[in-house]
Design an enzyme around this catalytic site. Sequence first.
Site, short mmCIF file in Angstrom:
data_model
loop_
_atom_site.label_atom_id
_atom_site.label_comp_id
_atom_site.label_asym_id
_atom_site.label_seq_id
_atom_site.Cartn_x
_atom_site.Cartn_y
_atom_site.Cartn_z
N THR A 185 21.01 73.66 98.05
CA THR A 185 21.56 74.91 97.55
C THR A 185 20.40 75.81 97.17
O THR A 185 19.37 75.35 96.69
CB THR A 185 22.39 74.70 96.27
OG1 THR A 185 21.57 74.06 95.31
CG2 THR A 185 23.61 73.86 96.53
N GLU A 334 28.29 72.89 97.98
CA GLU A 334 28.74 71.65 97.33
C GLU A 334 30.16 71.23 97.75
O GLU A 334 30.60 70.13 97.44
CB GLU A 334 28.75 71.84 95.80
CG GLU A 334 27.37 71.87 95.16
CD GLU A 334 26.75 73.26 95.13
OE1 GLU A 334 27.16 74.12 95.94
OE2 GLU A 334 25.84 73.48 94.30
N LYS A 443 30.66 90.72 79.54
CA LYS A 443 31.50 90.50 78.36
C LYS A 443 31.49 91.76 77.52
O LYS A 443 30.52 92.06 76.84
CB LYS A 443 30.97 89.31 77.56
CG LYS A 443 30.95 88.03 78.35
CD LYS A 443 30.46 86.87 77.51
CE LYS A 443 30.09 85.71 78.38
NZ LYS A 443 28.72 85.76 78.92
N TRP A 448 36.52 90.28 79.55
CA TRP A 448 35.62 90.18 80.69
C TRP A 448 35.90 91.30 81.70
O TRP A 448 37.06 91.57 82.02
CB TRP A 448 35.82 88.82 81.39
CG TRP A 448 35.23 87.68 80.63
CD1 TRP A 448 34.56 87.75 79.44
CD2 TRP A 448 35.29 86.29 81.00
NE1 TRP A 448 34.18 86.49 79.04
CE2 TRP A 448 34.61 85.58 79.98
CE3 TRP A 448 35.83 85.59 82.06
CZ2 TRP A 448 34.48 84.19 80.00
CZ3 TRP A 448 35.69 84.22 82.09
CH2 TRP A 448 35.01 83.52 81.07
P1 AMP Z 1 26.55 78.79 98.71
O1 AMP Z 1 26.51 77.44 98.13
O2 AMP Z 1 25.20 79.36 98.99
O3 AMP Z 1 27.44 78.85 99.89
O4 AMP Z 1 27.18 79.74 97.61
C1 AMP Z 1 28.44 79.50 97.06
C2 AMP Z 1 28.83 80.66 96.19
O5 AMP Z 1 28.97 81.84 96.97
C3 AMP Z 1 30.17 80.49 95.52
O6 AMP Z 1 30.09 79.69 94.37
C4 AMP Z 1 30.54 81.92 95.22
O7 AMP Z 1 29.93 82.39 94.04
C5 AMP Z 1 29.96 82.67 96.40
N1 AMP Z 1 31.00 82.91 97.40
C6 AMP Z 1 31.29 82.20 98.50
N2 AMP Z 1 32.32 82.74 99.17
C7 AMP Z 1 32.70 83.84 98.48
C8 AMP Z 1 33.72 84.83 98.64
N3 AMP Z 1 34.54 84.82 99.69
N4 AMP Z 1 33.82 85.79 97.70
C9 AMP Z 1 32.98 85.83 96.65
N5 AMP Z 1 32.00 84.95 96.46
C10 AMP Z 1 31.86 83.95 97.34
#
Ligand code: AMP
Length: 546
Positions: A185, A334, A443, A448
Amino acid sequence: MLGLMQQRPLLISNIVDYVATWHAKTEIVSRDPQGVIHRSNYGEVATRAKRVANALVKLGVGHGDRVATLAWNSWRHLELYYGVTCSGRVLHTVNPRLFQEQIVYIIDHADDGYVFFDLDFVGLVEQLAPHLPKVKGWVALCDARDLPAVKVGNLLCYETLLAEVSPDYVWPQFDENTACTLCYTSGTTGNPKGVLYSHRSTLLHAFAACAADGMAFSAKDSILVIVPLFHANAWSIPFSCAMCGAKLVLPGPKLDPESIYTLLEQEACTKAGGIPTIWLNFLAWLDANKGKLDLSKLKLKMIFSGGTAAPRATIQKVRDDLGIFLLHAWGMTETSPIVTLGSPLAKHENATPDEIVDMQVKQGRQVCGVELKLVGKDGETLPHDGQSIGELKVRGNWVISGYFKGEGGKVVDDDGWFGTGDVATIDPDGYVQLTDRLKDVIKSGGEWISSIEIENLALLHPDVFEAAVIAIPHPTWQERPLLLVHPKPGANPTKESILEFLSTRIAKWWMPEDVVFVESLPHTATGKLLKTELRTKYGGAVAVKG
Ligand code: AMP
């Protein structure tokens, strides 16, 4: 009483054997960095994947050993996807856009024995090599005649390695819980952490990805895979598309709108997946080139978008300009990554176009196979009323149980729930709407404010290309939103016009405290707004009215 059905391990080799037997001639089209198109097919890719397995044996790469790639989306990368995993090794797809120190950290942390790299990364590899003494060899993904002089110990050539071994290889049978791929990640703070997928999790996830209310892949599809193979297994496409024999179009590094358009047209792509920024740029280019293009030649039926929130303006433009549906997906590295997908319900048959867009803006409904819940500040489960805001927790067969080598300690609670760090609502139909990352929440006076929603609305303004909202400190309200705007090329919006535009669309107490115009907004290696950088730069610097 136990059932009397066979139990065979769920292995990626099942999929690869299937596609090689029944869809051998289905094309795998790749465009290399120079723009040259290469045509292969599942049969050839599977045969060469067996050569990869024999080459790994020859190199002494053992069962469970990690093999890294620094590579774009190409047929050779796909061969490694199959050859490394089906033979029982672990494919570690490295994101080349990470900072160099992070790449060194993860290759070292993963104990990668060999790194397979595209020639685009020769310079990067030369810089990495001195810091990675444990790497035994660097394999250039090219023909012997194209092999450049690379200043690394033990430089090898992919095609030479494959030519020296036989394509005869029987995929071994092993425990379905065996690791297959590893992806780190790209957190904005701290070291990246490894997510280690298993054959079982990968197959179960791929079935869900294929489903009709999933990405609905079929043998009739031609899929443009813009989402990188180095990001969360490219949303399962290498596996789910092989499961149904869909044609794959792998675009290499050139992801500018014109290059995308050319592939969509030439390869009769029916579906394409990528992050919203890709679509934002693509739609702007379509606008600028309207007169020159014959959109009726496109066979595109659906776009899927994930990674960050798909803005309403983008969803509407995909509908109006291309006449197609944008499927919104949410998930994380994850979670393999798919957790929710924005496919319609029967009730949407009679919905108005605007009601459909209201549904598409949300991140979608939970797919079957994982579980999702919304949790309040005190750990209480919140109702699916579309109002209650809480953190999303997820568990299931393709959700992490812990990071590689135990980094980060215990990451799931005693019942297996993983805290996603994403804040959302869930409506009575099950559609999740993300409002923020927990750490990005604004906040204000005990309530929120959703930065994602303000960003989304700002993007509807005709002069706004991209928008980001961050929290700034406030003496009375604790925090207030600050809107950063990257205007469209040639546009010159004023602060007043943006605020006036927003004033009719959001509650007064959500109105940004200020608007700052910027030439561009910073992104992470996976295309997300880099809010930590924005907070450092703008978070305290703005004079706040009392
Ligand atoms: P990654 O592990 O790099 O794929 O990032 C995952 C994170 O990307 C998630 O926890 C979200 O915060 C963000 N994310 C993924 N898909 C979306 C979506 N469709 N809309 C908003 N945020 C997203």
